[in-house]
Design a protein around this motif. Sequence first.
Motif, PDB file in Angstrom:
ATOM      1  N   PHE A 163      35.762  61.502  37.291  1.00 32.81           N
ATOM      2  CA  PHE A 163      34.328  61.502  37.615  1.00 32.81           C
ATOM      3  C   PHE A 163      33.544  62.332  36.594  1.00 32.81           C
ATOM      4  O   PHE A 163      32.421  62.013  36.234  1.00 32.81           O
ATOM      5  N   LEU A 166      32.972  60.117  33.544  1.00 30.78           N
ATOM      6  CA  LEU A 166      31.889  59.154  33.778  1.00 30.78           C
ATOM      7  C   LEU A 166      30.534  59.869  33.742  1.00 30.78           C
ATOM      8  O   LEU A 166      29.594  59.397  33.094  1.00 30.78           O
ATOM      9  N   GLN A 170      27.420  59.304  31.180  1.00 28.47           N
ATOM     10  CA  GLN A 170      26.070  59.030  31.699  1.00 28.47           C
ATOM     11  C   GLN A 170      25.053  60.021  31.136  1.00 28.47           C
ATOM     12  O   GLN A 170      23.935  59.661  30.808  1.00 28.47           O
ATOM     13  N   PRO A 239      28.373  52.960  35.851  1.00 26.02           N
ATOM     14  CA  PRO A 239      29.429  52.841  36.855  1.00 26.02           C
ATOM     15  C   PRO A 239      29.804  51.380  37.123  1.00 26.02           C
ATOM     16  O   PRO A 239      30.970  51.063  37.302  1.00 26.02           O
ATOM     17  N   GLN A 243      33.560  48.936  35.520  1.00 28.06           N
ATOM     18  CA  GLN A 243      34.465  48.295  36.471  1.00 28.06           C
ATOM     19  C   GLN A 243      34.702  46.828  36.168  1.00 28.06           C
ATOM     20  O   GLN A 243      35.470  46.170  36.865  1.00 28.06           O
ATOM     21  N   VAL A 282      34.077  52.982  41.965  1.00 28.26           N
ATOM     22  CA  VAL A 282      32.949  53.921  41.982  1.00 28.26           C
ATOM     23  C   VAL A 282      32.104  53.783  43.239  1.00 28.26           C
ATOM     24  O   VAL A 282      31.661  54.731  43.840  1.00 28.26           O
TER      25      VAL A 282
END
Lengths: 408, 455
Positions: A163, A166, A170, A239, A243, A282
């Motif tokens: 996390f 990510l 971001q 997110p 995926q 996510v």
Amino acid sequence: MLPSNLLRIKIKGNEIMPVFAEINDENLYLADSLLEIYRSCVGKKIGDLEEAIKEEELKAEDLGYDFKFFRGLKTLLDRRLVLEEFDDSIDPIRVRALVFELANNYKDGLVIDEKDRASIFDLAAQKLGIDSERLKEIFLSVYEEEQKIKDFNDLRPEELLRFYNLSLMQTLMFKCRKLYVDVQISGGEMRRLLWLMKKLHLLYLAEQSYFGINLAIDGPASVIKQTERYGTRMAHLLPLLIQTKNWHIRAYISLKTKFKKIKVLRFELSKNYSMGLFPSSVGEEISYDSYVEEEFSKKFFTASAAWQIVREPEPLVVGRSIFIPDFALINGDKKVYLEIMGFWSEDYIKRKIEKLQALKDANLILAIDSSLGKINLERTNGNIEIVLYEKKLSSADILRALKKFESS
Amino acid sequence: MIEIFYSGGTIIVRGGIPLTPPNFLIYDQRIEAYRCYASQYYALKKFLETNKIPFTENVLNPLEGNIIERKKLELKEYQYEALDAWLLNEKRGVVVLPTGTGKTYVGIAAIAANKGPTLIVVPTLELMDQWYAKIKEYFNVAVGRFGGGLKEVEYITVITYDSAYINAEFLGNKFLLLIFDEVHHLPSEGFRQIALLSAAPFRLGLTATPEREDQMHNLLPTLVGDVIYRRSVVEMKGKYVAPFEVVRYYVDLTKDEAKRYEALRRKFKSFFEETGIKLDSLEDFYQMIIHSGRDKKAREALLAWNEARKLALNASNKLLALERVLQEHKGERIIIFTEFNSFARMISIKYLIPEITYKTPEKERILTMDRFRKGIYKVIVTSKVLEEGIDVPSANVGIILSGSGSKREFIQRLGRILRPAKDKNAVLYEIVTRNTSEVNVSYRRRRQALSDLFD
């Protein structure tokens, strides 16, 4: 996402890259020790947690961990805290107002030592009919560090690191001016992506590409002058993008150099080069199927032996925008797309058909509910077949239309 | 026929333009149409009209409502002059007046003269509350606040720069008049978009100090309009502003503090000597902060520098000096300024003086300001939050316990006690630690402020 001052980057020439946390023993150790502190602080005050974290940070720095990494993890963990709600029988602000007012009128208007303070607290407590220790507690309760931790949403250390990665990526996007994504993406995911972009006021240009579809994403005003305005919004797309089955992103990030000049750097990453770095899931998926489509899908499945039906097939590029048909009907190497238009206006249908004419390589059936009004349609290209239906679309209508494609 | 409409802070022009389009129109491939900033609305209309190109428009969608004056607005002479200058300039432009001379009233007068839906953009939550209260005092009208958790959009809306930046697309076609309080904030890279993404034809900027060190005030004419009215502190002094004096107190570090200070100083000095980095300017300092992200030694030096600075700013003897000043001005309206929240907090708890920092809950902040205004509290302590234009009518003593040495900050803090008060001399105390680098900061601060007053 993290505060921008916790962003960690590497720059090489014109390339920029976040400093991702590898999932290795060293980083897992830090994640683990932080998690242990958060777990042990349930039931204590924020101030106690901060104290323990401060100590841990000094230790971590001695061990050579980057303090920005440390604080990044801390930021994510802080968001997982559940705080106890205030006992609202006594409003702390009212208590404080009373104390300040009493202090203001105390002797010659100046409270200096412990004795002065104690007598003010006693006086206020007396006025409110509570104990002075309790009053002091309420007085201090507006300060963040006095808040009590009720619970902590635990997670595994490797998930925390993922996390973090990510969030870090971001955070880099905050300063993004233009984002290119090349994705292999399902119709459902694309629908969600388009919906998200619309909600965020972002615009795109689409193109067929190596993986499937390439999107160039920015905002309305970008065409006048490139801006970081849309960076934070682009960050919201990540997110979902990471995926998809396969992805490659290229982002142009603006950075202030030391002489306050702005330099634009390139950030590139693909799924293959980031295996295991990001969380595997996510958020929840949202389905956008309408009732009509669902009904039809079930019926068609039983009615046709030769043709298979696939819902939300891969998106198509029409001109420079995206079209996601409701269904793909597949029979051997034949593929026909089906779009059901339950609600429409004449203008809308005409514009849609005009656009879809550009779809030269794909066959398409357009099913239009004619109970909604009369329409006069001009002849369409050979690859678009129009089926009119009333209220309920029957499988037989579609199978009849499919015959025309079978013969060709 | 050509159709022009508002979309996400821009205007889209659909349909073929028979002429070469003006420079500000950009062709947008994504929508296969021309596009420009919403702020070009009038330029675009002028272009279409003068070239006799027929068009339909759907740009402005102003909020509906009306304004009824509740209380007669009494303007001072210079406020009238400022208003007239703005009206004569097609309701665009910047008014420059020293802090404490009632810039807000020029804004109120502009709203009364224009009578349309108005967006007032302010830098802080305090100013938001203050404008909100003033609007309510002078008009019967729907007023909203947007920022600090509130999201009210009304015929007159007071909004923070941050919220206005984030919501620019949403707000851009709903108002006819934009008022930018402390307009020197507007030209920054992000905030200028508030002006660019709005189609509002009428604009007013208010400030005491429009000039920016980065020269970006050159953008103000396009964003808001030219400076149309200006009065300096010197012109106003004595006439509309209470005379003031500046008193400086020096305090010494305690023995322990001095020892610690020396140790910290040695630490960062040796870092500079080893690396050859000189700390002559802000540029060097910036360089060092960049270093500190990667380099442990740089970070340690930076931490030492920071701690030394904190030590000087928060020296315990300052409290003794503070107590002396508080004694001396018993019963007068006093504001204490500190650099760090933690120092403000400490003073608040030690002397039971209400504090206002950015961490103070909104409810308490409003209550504290209100009680200070009414005189229920005579003294308040604050960190940076009060920096700008907050309305504190009768404070006549200011105490700077620490400061960062920036020019604007000092003037504005000064401005806080420049409010006209009857028969009261305004005094600004500076309490500075002797033999630390802070003295230089204070000297620089003073010199800049003074040159600003007399140039």
